[in-house]
Design a protein around this motif. Structure first.
Motif, PDB file in Angstrom:
ATOM      1  N   ASP A   1      54.751 -85.387  35.184  1.00  0.00           N
ATOM      2  CA  ASP A   1      53.663 -85.271  34.213  1.00  0.00           C
ATOM      3  C   ASP A   1      54.165 -85.801  32.878  1.00  0.00           C
ATOM      4  O   ASP A   1      54.666 -85.042  32.037  1.00  0.00           O
ATOM      5  N   CYS A   2      54.053 -87.082  32.689  1.00  0.00           N
ATOM      6  CA  CYS A   2      54.577 -87.720  31.485  1.00  0.00           C
ATOM      7  C   CYS A   2      53.468 -88.493  30.781  1.00  0.00           C
ATOM      8  O   CYS A   2      52.395 -88.725  31.349  1.00  0.00           O
ATOM      9  N   SER A   3      53.747 -88.895  29.556  1.00  0.00           N
ATOM     10  CA  SER A   3      52.830 -89.745  28.802  1.00  0.00           C
ATOM     11  C   SER A   3      53.268 -91.186  29.011  1.00  0.00           C
ATOM     12  O   SER A   3      54.297 -91.613  28.480  1.00  0.00           O
ATOM     13  N   LEU A   4      52.499 -91.930  29.787  1.00  0.00           N
ATOM     14  CA  LEU A   4      52.914 -93.277  30.179  1.00  0.00           C
ATOM     15  C   LEU A   4      52.029 -94.337  29.531  1.00  0.00           C
ATOM     16  O   LEU A   4      50.799 -94.241  29.565  1.00  0.00           O
ATOM     17  N   THR A   5      52.669 -95.338  28.965  1.00  0.00           N
ATOM     18  CA  THR A   5      51.978 -96.519  28.449  1.00  0.00           C
ATOM     19  C   THR A   5      52.276 -97.686  29.377  1.00  0.00           C
ATOM     20  O   THR A   5      53.438 -98.000  29.646  1.00  0.00           O
TER      21      THR A   5
ATOM     22  N   ARG B   1      45.035-108.909  34.523  1.00  0.00           N
ATOM     23  CA  ARG B   1      45.963-108.203  35.407  1.00  0.00           C
ATOM     24  C   ARG B   1      46.063-106.732  35.034  1.00  0.00           C
ATOM     25  O   ARG B   1      46.266-105.871  35.892  1.00  0.00           O
ATOM     26  N   LEU B   2      45.883-106.431  33.769  1.00  0.00           N
ATOM     27  CA  LEU B   2      45.931-105.046  33.323  1.00  0.00           C
ATOM     28  C   LEU B   2      44.775-104.243  33.910  1.00  0.00           C
ATOM     29  O   LEU B   2      44.904-103.035  34.146  1.00  0.00           O
TER      30      LEU B   2
ATOM     31  N   LEU C   1      46.723 -97.988  28.443  1.00  0.00           N
ATOM     32  CA  LEU C   1      46.884 -99.394  28.810  1.00  0.00           C
ATOM     33  C   LEU C   1      46.825-100.259  27.562  1.00  0.00           C
ATOM     34  O   LEU C   1      45.919-100.113  26.729  1.00  0.00           O
ATOM     35  N   GLN C   2      47.805-101.155  27.431  1.00  0.00           N
ATOM     36  CA  GLN C   2      47.882-102.044  26.277  1.00  0.00           C
ATOM     37  C   GLN C   2      48.177-103.464  26.749  1.00  0.00           C
ATOM     38  O   GLN C   2      49.115-103.682  27.509  1.00  0.00           O
ATOM     39  N   SER C   3      47.369-104.423  26.284  1.00  0.00           N
ATOM     40  CA  SER C   3      47.617-105.826  26.597  1.00  0.00           C
ATOM     41  C   SER C   3      48.485-106.414  25.492  1.00  0.00           C
ATOM     42  O   SER C   3      48.041-106.579  24.345  1.00  0.00           O
ATOM     43  N   LEU C   4      49.737-106.704  25.828  1.00  0.00           N
ATOM     44  CA  LEU C   4      50.694-107.197  24.833  1.00  0.00           C
ATOM     45  C   LEU C   4      51.893-107.810  25.542  1.00  0.00           C
ATOM     46  O   LEU C   4      52.352-107.291  26.562  1.00  0.00           O
TER      47      LEU C   4
END
Length: 443
Positions: A286-290, A298-299, A315-318
């Motif tokens: 149970d983690c905070s995932l980016t 694709r994201l 979700l981050q597009s970078l």
């Protein structure tokens, strides 16, 4: 019924060929292979065909995929044979692709040789006005007549017999002097199909029993993995749509547990798409995932996969190389760096890679990898860990890359994995080729 392209695609219709004919499958597969020869990926070629001809049946799709994949695995053989049977290379690429696909089928289905030739000639009659129909007929019949002498020619040529470019063979031989032959042989086989059970929704035993009842026997791989005895379309597997499991190579399943993630940690999956490893991390803790990826399209695949499994991430597009610009002052406890690479460990799933890659591409990948490592290291918290992963077999992208990085960073400690500083999985019957190295940032 003749096959026609959908109205949404502005492309000339394939001339009428029976939808269930071998001629149609040979023609479309030849067009896909021609696209690869011109630099298009196999995945893009197949996706384009499915969009253009949505009425293709499941059986026809399967036949086209088998012909395309098989032809590209054997591409070096066809190149040698055509150099012997043609006075000069063909400039009409669709016909060239058709010949390559047909030569592959003649080798793998010798019992159907005459039918195969007849169907290929029928397909050729409907390409570029049919002007090369006679040439196709003559080349294929000569290939049958000269079968024995051509087999000897293939055996004497490394690129044709080993089904890899010469530069690739030499690089693998240099990197893996003991294992090189078995690696090349594994690359030419059909890949296994493995599943990863979503431990938040099912047990391994429950999934094994459900699949067995539906006629899909499996065997366990570790505590949460499964290997199907016979690959099957994912839509045919009960429990997939309900998020009970994901399709993921057994080698790729090794990554998430090695990252040593615990509840409450802040985690970054830096090159996330299509999201298999991100999902695995979230199933474990149970983690905070980016989840980061440079390609917004694709994201979306990451989002779709997480939704199906009942999991959530930011979700981050970078581009991972620009991460410090977005996350100034923030630090992650764990980072998964599954970096872009040559994909030399997964070529049995993507046989076009062998023929699209060039020797100098490896150095270009290594440069990008080094830039990503530097950027990610800047956002790793003191005491944090970063797992570096590639699906490459080349040392420039793996051990040499990590050794150079560690030498540049006095605050970097290499954490042993199973008693060694790194883990190298060579492709075999159960998994693809992967490299893994765990780095810890000194406090």
């Amino acid at each position: 019924m003749p096959l026609r392209p959908s109205r949404a695609v502005r492309k000339p219709a394939l001339p009428p060929l029976a939808e269930d004919s071998l001629a149609l499958a040979l023609s479309i597969a030849g067009e896909i292979v021609a696209g690869v020869i011109n630099g298009r990926s196999l995945n893009d070629g197949l996706a384009g065909v499915w969009r253009t001809y949505p009425e293709l049946s499941a059986a026809q799709r399967g036949a086209i995929m088998d012909l395309s994949y098989g032809c590209l695995r054997d591409y070096g053989r066809a190149s040698l044979v055509l150099s012997r049977l043609l006075q000069q290379p063909l400039t009409e690429t669709h016909t060239d692709g058709l010949l390559r696909v047909t030569l592959h089928r003649l080798e793998t289905r010798p019992d159907q040789a005459h039918t195969t030739v007849d169907q290929a000639v029928e397909a050729a009659a409907r390409i570029a006005g049919g002007g090369l129909k006679g040439l196709v007929n003559g080349v294929l019949r000569n290939a049958l007549r000269q079968k024995d002498s051509l087999a000897l020619t293939i055996k004497a040529d490394s690129e044709a017999s080993l089904r890899h470019p010469k530069w690739w063979i030499e690089r693998i031989r240099k990197t893996w002097p003991r294992e090189w032959a078995s690696i090349l042989e594994a690359n030419n086989q059909h890949p296994p199909m493995s599943l990863r059970v979503n431990r938040r929704r099912a047990t391994q035993r429950e999934v094994i029993e459900a699949l067995a009842e539906a006629g899909h026997p499996t065997r366990p791989l570790g505590e949460w993995g499964l290997r199907l005895e016979k690959p099957a379309p994912v839509a045919a597997l009960p429990g997939f749509n309900e998020g009970l499991f994901s399709v993921q190579d057994w080698g790729a399943q090794q990554a998430a547990p090695l990252l040593d993630v615990a509840d409450g940690m802040k985690v970054l999956d830096a090159c996330s798409a299509p999201g298999g490893k991100a999902a695995h991390i979230l199933e474990i803790a149970d983690c905070s995932l980016t989840a980061l990826d440079s390609d917004p399209l694709r994201l979306e695949r990451v989002r779709t996969n997480l939704d199906r499994l009942g999991l959530a991430a930011q979700l981050q597009s970078l581009d991972a190389r620009r991460i410090a610009d977005r996350w100034r002052g923030e630090r992650f406890d764990r980072i998964l760096a599954d970096v872009p690479c040559s994909a030399s460990g997964v070529v049995r799933r993507h046989p076009d890679i062998k023929w699209l890659r060039r020797a100098d591409d490896i150095g270009s990948f290594a440069t990008v990898q080094a830039e990503i490592l530097e950027a990610l290291w800047s956002v790793l918290a003191p005491g944090g860990k970063m797992l570096y992963v590639t699906c490459s077999l080349f040392s420039e992208e793996n051990s040499l890359q990590i050794a150079r990085f560690a030498a540049r960073h006095g605050d970097c400690t290499r954490v042993p994995l199973h008693g060694a500083l790194e883990r190298m999985l060579l492709p075999d019957a159960d998994h693809d080729g992967f490299f893994l190295s765990l780095l810890q940032k000194n406090t």
